[in-house]
Write a protein that holds these residues in place. Sequence first.
Motif, short mmCIF file in Angstrom:
data_model
loop_
_atom_site.label_atom_id
_atom_site.label_comp_id
_atom_site.label_asym_id
_atom_site.label_seq_id
_atom_site.Cartn_x
_atom_site.Cartn_y
_atom_site.Cartn_z
N ALA A 1 2.46 2.59 15.37
CA ALA A 1 2.19 2.61 16.53
C ALA A 1 3.43 2.49 17.26
N SER A 2 4.33 1.57 16.92
CA SER A 2 5.51 1.48 17.82
C SER A 2 6.27 2.78 17.75
N VAL A 3 6.26 3.61 16.93
CA VAL A 3 7.12 4.69 16.92
C VAL A 3 6.38 6.27 17.20
N GLY A 4 5.05 5.94 17.67
CA GLY A 4 4.32 6.73 18.01
C GLY A 4 3.47 7.64 17.11
N ILE A 5 3.60 7.16 15.90
CA ILE A 5 2.92 7.77 14.68
C ILE A 5 1.28 7.87 14.74
N HIS A 6 0.70 9.18 14.69
CA HIS A 6 -0.65 9.23 14.63
C HIS A 6 -0.95 10.04 13.23
N VAL A 7 -1.95 9.50 12.54
CA VAL A 7 -2.37 9.63 11.17
C VAL A 7 -3.55 10.51 11.41
N ASP A 8 -3.51 11.91 11.21
CA ASP A 8 -4.43 12.93 11.38
C ASP A 8 -5.42 12.85 10.13
N LYS A 9 -4.78 12.67 8.91
CA LYS A 9 -5.70 12.81 7.47
C LYS A 9 -4.94 11.98 6.56
N VAL A 10 -5.72 11.13 5.91
CA VAL A 10 -5.25 10.32 4.68
C VAL A 10 -5.77 10.99 3.53
N ARG B 1 4.52 10.41 2.81
CA ARG B 1 4.40 9.17 2.05
C ARG B 1 4.56 8.00 2.84
N PHE B 2 3.51 7.18 3.11
CA PHE B 2 3.75 5.83 3.72
C PHE B 2 3.81 4.72 2.78
N ILE B 3 4.73 3.79 2.99
CA ILE B 3 4.77 2.71 2.15
C ILE B 3 5.04 1.44 3.24
N GLY B 4 4.10 0.41 2.58
CA GLY B 4 3.90 -0.82 3.68
C GLY B 4 3.38 -2.12 2.84
N THR B 5 3.31 -3.01 3.56
CA THR B 5 2.71 -4.39 3.05
C THR B 5 1.40 -4.76 3.89
N VAL B 6 0.86 -5.45 3.08
CA VAL B 6 -0.69 -6.02 3.65
C VAL B 6 -0.10 -7.74 3.75
N ARG B 7 -0.17 -8.12 5.04
CA ARG B 7 0.27 -9.62 5.01
C ARG B 7 -0.79 -10.61 5.38
N ASP B 8 -1.86 -10.33 5.88
CA ASP B 8 -2.68 -11.40 6.59
C ASP B 8 -3.75 -11.63 5.34
N GLU B 9 -4.89 -12.17 5.99
CA GLU B 9 -5.86 -12.76 4.84
C GLU B 9 -6.46 -11.27 4.22
N ARG B 10 -6.25 -10.41 4.52
CA ARG B 10 -7.06 -9.16 4.06
C ARG B 10 -6.20 -8.74 2.67
N ALA B 11 -5.17 -9.48 2.37
CA ALA B 11 -4.39 -9.41 1.19
C ALA B 11 -5.09 -10.31 0.02
N GLU B 12 -6.10 -11.08 0.51
CA GLU B 12 -6.69 -11.93 -0.32
C GLU B 12 -7.81 -11.11 -0.98
N TYR C 1 0.95 -1.26 -0.03
CA TYR C 1 -0.11 0.08 -0.01
C TYR C 1 0.77 1.19 -0.07
N VAL C 2 0.56 2.31 -0.56
CA VAL C 2 1.02 3.51 -0.34
C VAL C 2 -0.15 4.50 0.08
N ALA C 3 0.45 5.60 0.83
CA ALA C 3 -0.71 6.51 1.29
C ALA C 3 -0.06 7.86 1.48
N ASP C 4 -0.56 8.83 0.91
CA ASP C 4 -0.03 10.17 1.57
C ASP C 4 -1.07 10.92 2.50
N VAL C 5 -0.16 10.95 3.79
CA VAL C 5 -0.98 11.46 4.94
C VAL C 5 -0.31 12.68 5.61
N GLU C 6 -1.33 13.10 6.45
CA GLU C 6 -0.81 14.21 7.29
C GLU C 6 -0.69 13.54 8.55
N LEU C 7 0.68 13.59 9.54
CA LEU C 7 0.95 12.87 10.60
C LEU C 7 1.40 13.93 11.57
N SER C 8 1.26 13.19 12.86
CA SER C 8 1.72 13.64 14.12
C SER C 8 2.55 12.76 15.18
#
Length: 501
Positions: A249-258, A222-233, A185-192
């Motif tokens: 979450a592990s680094v404290g990211i809060h996504v304010d807007k996608v 820009r966020f880039i990541g993978t979808v690994r569980d059954e949702r990828a199907e 997935y790719v996403a353009d976000v506004e974060l805090s």
Amino acid sequence: MLDVLVVGAGPTGLVHALWLHSQGVKVRIIDRTGAPGTTSRAMAVQARTLELYRQLGLTDEVVSAGFRTPAMNIWARGKHRARIAVQDIGRGISPYPFILVYPQDFHEKTLVAKLRSLGIEVERNTELLSLEDKGEHVASRVRRADGTEETIHARYLAACDGASSTVRKQLGIGFEGGTYRHVFYVADVELSGLDNAGEAHIALNGEDFVVVLPYSSDGKARFIGTVRDERAEHAENLTFDDVGHEAMASVGIHVDKVNWFSHYRVHHRVADRFRQGRVFLMGDAGHVHSPAGGQGMNTGILDAINLAWKLAAVIHGQAPDALLDTYATERQAFARELVKTTDRIFSLVTADGGFANLMRSYGVPLIAGVIYTIGSARETLFKMVSQTGLAYKDSPLSEGRAGDVEGGDRLPWVNVDGQDNFEPLPVIGWQVHVYGTATPGVRAWCLRNGVTLRQFSWADEHGKAGLKENAVYLLRPDTWVALADPEGSADTLDAYFTSRS
């Protein structure tokens, strides 16, 4: 008759049209979409691209509008493992030693505006229906939004129409390779909530990871990541809420807007051939690979520039048709090597299992930190990612060696007391460089053949860069070294062109 029809108005097609027009080639560019893209997509503009943009007067505008990434941070399981400063990682290698983030939607608008200033409009809502290579030209049937059709006759056709290229399919050119099983997935976000939000971050958390690439100073990334569980199907129904958020979450990211979200499967493919008669494939039409290293768009742009000067030479009657074969020779070889390299990196990053998780959590940060501390390793990494290390040593256009520089190399960049040897020529063309003193024979040869001669007073910096005093370096119009002659002989220059007609 039109010289070149460019199909596709992404960065590859736009740059190709700009370079062709700058060399006096009559060009039209069509695209089936109604407007330039409005999402960021490709993000990085590499140093070699910026160097070549100088010849179009584009570099300063792109650099000033882009975002220089100051550092890359690596996190594993919520702990900060490494911070790698990259703001000047290529110091001494390029006039652009940084990593520039300039989202593709802004980039395309800049290129479109440059074309418009030259009197060329992208013909939107215009779809290629069919093409026929008639031997002396290519006849292309196109349809506009209002349903009207036109047959465009052009001496050559440049296919820049993406991974699903209509041109490639109609010509029956194979596109061998494969598709990775992971959904990205790719996403353009506004974060805090993220420390040093103006820097790039890679957060690794078991099998989940996210790459954060800021492209402004106000929290847009820009966020880039993978979808690994059954949702990828069932990826067709994915939203941002469905992707893994553990690493964020592990680094404290809060996504304010996608602002934008998309998902895709990554392919690794190279076309069987880049030339068929009077038709050429460029960019994603000829090669696709993983996004590792931000190479895709830049590779397409370098395709466009490589072919443009060769087409101009043939169209203007300055070179035989055989020159055009070197486009495929040079760029297809690079594309295949790039796919292999990005495939290895990509496979490491996306591998499953406990050992892979361990490597991502501890091995990757350790290796990255070690590379940064070793100057030669850091230089090699920058040259690979920035494409300043790209060479065409096996090309039939490459000959000789003088100092450490061989035919096919990118000329080393040297700046001595403000004298920059990459300063662009007023007109794109061949040039001869001599670091020291050119012989009277070389001066006369350049004058007689209309080739620009540039002499630089010899300095220690030239020797440290691998150049040889008084040698002749013949540069192609795309500024790669064609001929390196340690003797600095006019006869060698003459023989180079004579042997290649």
